[in-house]
Enzyme design. Structure first.
Site, PDB file in Angstrom:
ATOM      1  N   VAL A  77       0.813  -1.223   0.000  1.00  0.00           N
ATOM      2  CA  VAL A  77       0.000   0.000   0.000  1.00  0.00           C
ATOM      3  C   VAL A  77       0.844   1.271   0.000  1.00  0.00           C
ATOM      4  O   VAL A  77       0.301   2.376  -0.088  1.00  0.00           O
ATOM      5  CB  VAL A  77      -1.028   0.035   1.163  1.00  0.00           C
ATOM      6  CG1 VAL A  77      -1.975  -1.152   1.065  1.00  0.00           C
ATOM      7  CG2 VAL A  77      -0.353   0.079   2.519  1.00  0.00           C
ATOM      8  N   ALA A 117      -1.551   0.689 -15.917  1.00  0.00           N
ATOM      9  CA  ALA A 117      -0.357   0.031 -16.441  1.00  0.00           C
ATOM     10  C   ALA A 117       0.907   0.841 -16.160  1.00  0.00           C
ATOM     11  O   ALA A 117       1.984   0.283 -15.952  1.00  0.00           O
ATOM     12  CB  ALA A 117      -0.500  -0.219 -17.944  1.00  0.00           C
ATOM     13  N   ARG A 118       0.785   2.162 -16.122  1.00  0.00           N
ATOM     14  CA  ARG A 118       1.974   2.967 -15.855  1.00  0.00           C
ATOM     15  C   ARG A 118       2.462   2.736 -14.427  1.00  0.00           C
ATOM     16  O   ARG A 118       3.664   2.605 -14.189  1.00  0.00           O
ATOM     17  CB  ARG A 118       1.646   4.452 -16.049  1.00  0.00           C
ATOM     18  CG  ARG A 118       2.874   5.330 -15.978  1.00  0.00           C
ATOM     19  CD  ARG A 118       2.509   6.800 -16.131  1.00  0.00           C
ATOM     20  NE  ARG A 118       3.682   7.576 -16.498  1.00  0.00           N
ATOM     21  CZ  ARG A 118       3.646   8.876 -16.817  1.00  0.00           C
ATOM     22  NH1 ARG A 118       2.495   9.513 -16.835  1.00  0.00           N
ATOM     23  NH2 ARG A 118       4.749   9.506 -17.113  1.00  0.00           N
ATOM     24  N   ARG A 160       9.881  -4.008  -7.735  1.00  0.00           N
ATOM     25  CA  ARG A 160       9.583  -5.195  -6.942  1.00  0.00           C
ATOM     26  C   ARG A 160       9.904  -6.516  -7.647  1.00  0.00           C
ATOM     27  O   ARG A 160       9.871  -7.565  -7.004  1.00  0.00           O
ATOM     28  CB  ARG A 160       8.120  -5.178  -6.505  1.00  0.00           C
ATOM     29  CG  ARG A 160       7.716  -3.914  -5.750  1.00  0.00           C
ATOM     30  CD  ARG A 160       8.407  -3.750  -4.403  1.00  0.00           C
ATOM     31  NE  ARG A 160       7.788  -2.652  -3.651  1.00  0.00           N
ATOM     32  CZ  ARG A 160       8.104  -2.351  -2.400  1.00  0.00           C
ATOM     33  NH1 ARG A 160       9.045  -3.011  -1.746  1.00  0.00           N
ATOM     34  NH2 ARG A 160       7.506  -1.346  -1.790  1.00  0.00           N
TER      35      ARG A 160
END
Lengths: 221, 221, 221, 221
Positions: free
Chosen positions: D78, D157-158, D167
C-alpha cells in the site's frame, strides 16, 4: 461536442460491491464474486455511498473520447489531477483550417456572431501566413481559446464523483458543465446504481455550498 | 517571464537527510536531527540520489510565483499532476488591454512580428467589443494562446526532479524549457546538493532516451 | 506516542491567502503579497473555507515526526496517499528488545495486561532466536502489530483536512484518532485560522455521515 | 499466495495505441479506433515505450485479488500510492484461527520452523483469550506480521511499470517479489506487447541502479 464512452471496466458495479464486501468478510474473493447477487449488490452500494465510503469506487475506470470542445474546456479539464489524459497536440498537429467552438451567448446575437466569425477568419489567415515564416509550434501562439481540441481521458468512479459534484453544478462554466452532464449520462447507462448518487450537493445532499453565489436550487448549508 | 521562489521548506536538505536516515536507524528523530552535520548530510543525499531513492525528496516543497507566461505554457504546466496550482482566472478577471507573449522566432522576423502585433490588436479590440455584448467568460473564447497568465505553483522536490528531467531537455518547447531552467536555478540556490542531481538524462546519466529525435548531446541508450 | 511538528511552510496562512487572491486579481504576486494584511487574510481564508474552496490549501505543507506508535497505526496511516512517508524499516533495523504499544483497554485490565506482556516477552525471545537461524527480514514475520515504529510524514493542508475529517471522528480507531488530535493541535498553533475549520463533519457542518454507526454527537444528514 | 487478475480494461493494447495516436493526428477517435490494425498497434506501442512515453499506459487498469499474503507484504504494497486498495479489516473481521505465512528460510530449517509454529499457536491462544476481555480491535495488537490478509487492488499500467521495476528486482523482499512476478505473468497474458517492456532496469535497460548492493545481473550505471 461529441462524447463517447469508449471503454470501461466490465461489470463495474459487481466489482465495486465485491471489493467493498471483502473488507468485512473472512471469505475469499472468488467466493464473494460468485455469491454476489444483484439485490445484495444494490443494497451494499447504496449503503456505501450513503455513508460516503467512496474508496471501492476507485476500482472501476471509464474512458471517454471527447471531441468538438475548446481549449478553454481542456485547460479546465486537465486541472482534475486524478485522471489520465491524451490530448491532440497543437505543437505537432497542423491547425490549418482549424475548427472552433462558438459560445451560445455569441451564436444567439447576430452582431456578436459576425464579429466572432470575422475574427476567426483573420486568425486562420494569420496562422497560415506565420506557419510560412516560423515553426508551427510558435505560430500557434495566435490560435484562440475557441480552437477545437480532442482528448481521450480516463477517470475512476471516485474521481468522477468529485468531477460531477463540481462541474454538473449550475455555477460551473457552460462548456465543461455540458461535458460533465454528457459524461454522467453515459456512465449512468452502464453503472446506474452507482452514478445515481453522483452530482452537485443540491442533488445529493439537498444543500448548496456556494454561499452568496448560489443559484438557489437548494438552501445554503 | 518572471519567476520567483516565494516560499520553501526551511533547511530543506537537512530535512531530506533526516527522513532518509530514519529508515535505517533505531535512533529517534530529534536525535538524528541534532546530530546531522553538513558533511554527513551531503554524503547521504549524494548516495540516495545516485541510487535513485527519491522518496525522501517529497518532504520538501517549493512555491513559485510565475508571471509573464502564455497559456500555451500554463496548459502544459498543469499537466504535471503531482503539484498544486492557483492560476489567474480568465473567467473572472477582465482581460481588457491584455499582455501577450511573443515567441523569439517571431520577434526575430520583422514581417512575422508585424503580422503578430496586428493580430493581437485586432483581438484586443474584438474582445472589448464582445464584452459589451456577451458575458466576459464567453468573450474570452477569442483570446489567443499568447495571452499572459500568472500562477502560483508548489512542487515537492521529487516532482521537480521529474519536471526538470522532461522540461530542461533541449527537445522541450522553448517557453516551458525557459521556465524549467529558471526554476532549477532558483532551487539550486537554496538546495544545491539535491538539485545538482536534477536535469535531463543527458546530464544526469549521460544517455538520451529521445531516440531518433535526440539533439545529439548524449548518445542514445 | 510522541508527535512533533518538525517543519512547515513559513507564514503558511499568508501564502494560502496570496495564492487564493491571485485567481481573482489582475495584480502581480509580489504586490498581493506585500499588501496582504492580517485582517484581509483572515476574511479571505474564512470565506474560502466556508465555500469549500480547498485548493489553495495545497500550497502549504507540514512535516511531523511520529514515534511511539504501533504498526497497526502506520498501516492505516500510509493508506492516506496524498502524503509522503519515511518509516523505520523492520527489514534493515534490528528489533532486538523492541518496544510495543499497549492499548488502553488492555492496560486497564490486569488479567489482559499480564497475558499481553507475557506474550510480548515470548515473541521477543523467539525473534532473537530466529535471528540466529534466518535473516532478520524473515524473523520479523513473528513481530506483533503492537511493535513500535517511527515515521516522518509530510501532508499538505488540504490532505490534512481530509485526514482530520476522517480520523478525529469518535468512530476512528483510538490510536490513529489520538495521533490525528495531536497533529491537529500542533498545526492549530501555527495556522489557527485555517485549522479551526478542520475536523469531523459533526464539528465543521453540524451533521454526521456515519449513519446507524453514529456516536450521536450530531444528527445524521 | 493466490493471485488472480479478476478484471481489466477490455482490449487494453488497442486503447493505449489509440490514445497515443490521437496526440499526433488530426483524425477523430472513432476513425483511429476503427483503423488500428495489430501490426500498427504493435509498432506504435514498442516505439512509445522505447522512448519512455508512458502516459498512454494510464488509460488501462488491472484489478487483482490477492490472498494468502502476510501483513508484511500488504504494508509494503500500500506504499504504492498510485493504486487503489480494498483490504480485509483486522478491526472488524475476527481472526480466530488465523492463517499465517511461513518464510521459505524458516520452512527450510526444522528448528526455526518448530519455534515459529509454536509461537503462532501461543499467539492464537492469547488472541482468543484477549478477545474475551477487550475489544477485538485491541486484541489484534498481538497478531503477528505473518498473519494472512486478503486484498483487491487496482493499478493502471503505468503504475504497474513502476511497481515491476522496483519489486521484480532480485533485491526486493522475497514475498512482495513473488507477488510482483505473479502479477506480471498475469498481465503479460492479456497485454504481452506492453508488459514485455516491464521489469527491473537490468532487464529493460541492461543496467543496475543498486550501486554496491547490486546482485550483479547487470553492470552498474
Amino acid at each position: 461536442m461529441k462524447v463517447e464512452l469508449i471503454s470501461f471496466t466490465p461489470e463495474p458495479e459487481k466489482l465495486v460491491a465485491t471489493a467493498a464486501r471483502l473488507c468485512y468478510s473472512s471469505r475469499g474473493v472468488s467466493e464473494i464474486l460468485a455469491d454476489m447477487d444483484p439485490e445484495e449488490m444494490k443494497k451494499l452500494i447504496n449503503l456505501l455511498l450513503s455513508m460516503g465510503h467512496e474508496s471501492p469506487l476507485e476500482h472501476i475506470t471509464f474512458t471517454f473520447a471527447i471531441e468538438g470542445v475548446s481549449r478553454v474546456l481542456s485547460h479546465q479539464l486537465v486541472r482534475h489531477r486524478i485522471a489520465s489524459y491524451s490530448q491532440k497536440s497543437q505543437r505537432y498537429v497542423d491547425e490549418g483550417n482549424f475548427s472552433y467552438i462558438v459560445p451560445p451567448s455569441i451564436s444567439g446575437k447576430e452582431k456578436a456572431l459576425n464579429r466572432y466569425h470575422e475574427c476567426m477568419a483573420t486568425l486562420q489567415k494569420a496562422y497560415d501566413e506565420l506557419c510560412e515564416l516560423v515553426p508551427r509550434e510558435d505560430a500557434r501562439y495566435l490560435l484562440p481559446n475557441a480552437c477545437e481540441t480532442k482528448l481521450v481521458c480516463t477517470f475512476n468512479a471516485r474521481s468522477l464523483f468529485n468531477f460531477f459534484s463540481l462541474r454538473c453544478c449550475n455555477r460551473a462554466q457552460w462548456e465543461i458543465r455540458g461535458l460533465a452532464l454528457e459524461m454522467r449520462a453515459k456512465v449512468r447507462e452502464v453503472a446506474p446504481i452507482i452514478f445515481n448518487h453522483a452530482g452537485p450537493s443540491c442533488e445529493t445532499e439537498g444543500v448548496c455550498h456556494e454561499g452568496s453565489y448560489s443559484c438557489g436550487r437548494a438552501p445554503n448549508n
